[in-house]
Motif scaffolding. Sequence first.
Motif, PDB file in Angstrom:
ATOM      1  N   GLU A 111      32.416   2.640 -26.470  1.00 56.93           N
ATOM      2  CA  GLU A 111      31.742   2.165 -27.670  1.00 56.93           C
ATOM      3  C   GLU A 111      30.707   3.198 -28.080  1.00 56.93           C
ATOM      4  O   GLU A 111      29.973   3.710 -27.244  1.00 56.93           O
ATOM      5  N   THR A 120      35.423   0.322 -30.825  1.00 56.01           N
ATOM      6  CA  THR A 120      35.807   1.040 -29.609  1.00 56.01           C
ATOM      7  C   THR A 120      36.622   2.263 -29.997  1.00 56.01           C
ATOM      8  O   THR A 120      37.617   2.150 -30.724  1.00 56.01           O
ATOM      9  N   THR A 152      38.355   4.896 -23.325  1.00 54.12           N
ATOM     10  CA  THR A 152      37.722   4.114 -24.377  1.00 54.12           C
ATOM     11  C   THR A 152      36.206   4.070 -24.179  1.00 54.12           C
ATOM     12  O   THR A 152      35.706   4.068 -23.054  1.00 54.12           O
ATOM     13  N   ARG A 198      32.064  -4.731 -33.800  1.00 55.02           N
ATOM     14  CA  ARG A 198      32.218  -4.093 -32.499  1.00 55.02           C
ATOM     15  C   ARG A 198      33.327  -3.056 -32.591  1.00 55.02           C
ATOM     16  O   ARG A 198      34.455  -3.366 -32.981  1.00 55.02           O
TER      17      ARG A 198
END
Length: 454
Positions: free
Chosen positions: A259, A246, A257, A244
């Motif tokens: 993804e 960011t 921020t 994961r």
Amino acid sequence: MITRRAAVAGLATSLVSLTQGAAAQPSAGQMATPGARAEDSLNLTARPQTQKLRPDASAQAETWSFDGVLSPVFRLKHGAEWRLALRNETPKPLSLHFQGVRGPNAMDGVGGLTQEPVPPGGRFEYRFTPPDAGTFLIRPCILGGSAEPLERGLSGILVVEEETPPEVDGDFAILVDDWNLNEDGTLAAFDGEQNPAGRLGNFLSINGRATPHRVEGPQGGRVRLRLANVCNARTMRLRFDGIRTTVIAVDGQPTDTFEPLKASLPFPPGTRYDVLVDLPAEPGAGGTVMALIGNGFPLVEIGVTDKKRPALPAVAPLAPNPKLPQQIRLQDAARKDIAIAASPSQAGTAWTLNGATGDASAPPLLRVKRGTPVVLALTNQTRFVQPMHLHGHVFRLLHPLDDGWEPYFLDTVQVPENRTIRIAFVADNPGKWLLASTVMERFDQGLWTWIEVT
């Protein structure tokens, strides 16, 4: 193209421990910052050396490096003065540009515009206090002579650390480069031929070493990757597999921020991303940062150790940079249309901006007073994507109707073929500032202009 042989050779990894990845312990490719005394300078010598770049090479490549280190990483606390005494022991003139640093014009490192190039055997001291924390590139910038020093390896990263950085288990600077190697591992000749696409490499490296580069963190931990593309002409995409990720900064500046969409990011030359990677909670798990070239190349392997750590707080944005404008008054902006064009010539390709090649003795493309908002419309009339870098400033990428902008600042942008993009910035840094191609052959052939802020 990147060959299968190069990929296999690149399976030799370099493991960097957590203590080495953090700022406290410089490792191979990580150099100490200037001494504690304000009067001290970091002495750095650019010089030729021979070494094997590809592990299975039968011969050594003639590279140029900084004190024998390829792709060094320098770390500096925000608010500290950067003093770098450069000695040039290469056979060509040299000057260093700190890409993304909004510093004083005299320290911008454009040989032939903001300073005299440092001759072979000469010395020059760069001295400034970076106004922003962030991840910045160090690379050669000499009008008419940047391609060979960059493509022989003279590049690095300057990390200016925040006063209050995010809590992580490791902070790793990752400099991606490519090399044009012959079958035996020597560098392909610099014979003056002008490939309009720019010199493309066939072997990827991370911090001067073969890929993939390996980093590790504890179960449930978090690491920070500072990803920088210093390739001359290699545009790629990054994909984050099994982790994961960011994004917290783009081109050195904090951003809201996010993804990455489909776990992927565009990665043209000159681009930097700061990303936080949350590690799995299972021992032996991990993920990979892939370069989407051909079938894909692993750039960074991220492993999980047997250690566990307490739960971390949710990812939070970096503090906004208070020195950057929250708004840009587009209705008051000085505007300039810029056409990027190319035509065949006896020397290869003639690259022009508004019909002219770069000329430091010519009037600036635009002259504005300090504090003026500026909008530049860049139209690419060539059959190549054009990555363009603005010195001394960061800008917003405008929406097509000038009704807003992307939620991050940039200093480098790609202009697609037969497209127009618009960028906006406040001209708040006095001096003579380049707008230039980051493909060094095009830059050397005149694909640049300059803007003056008075």
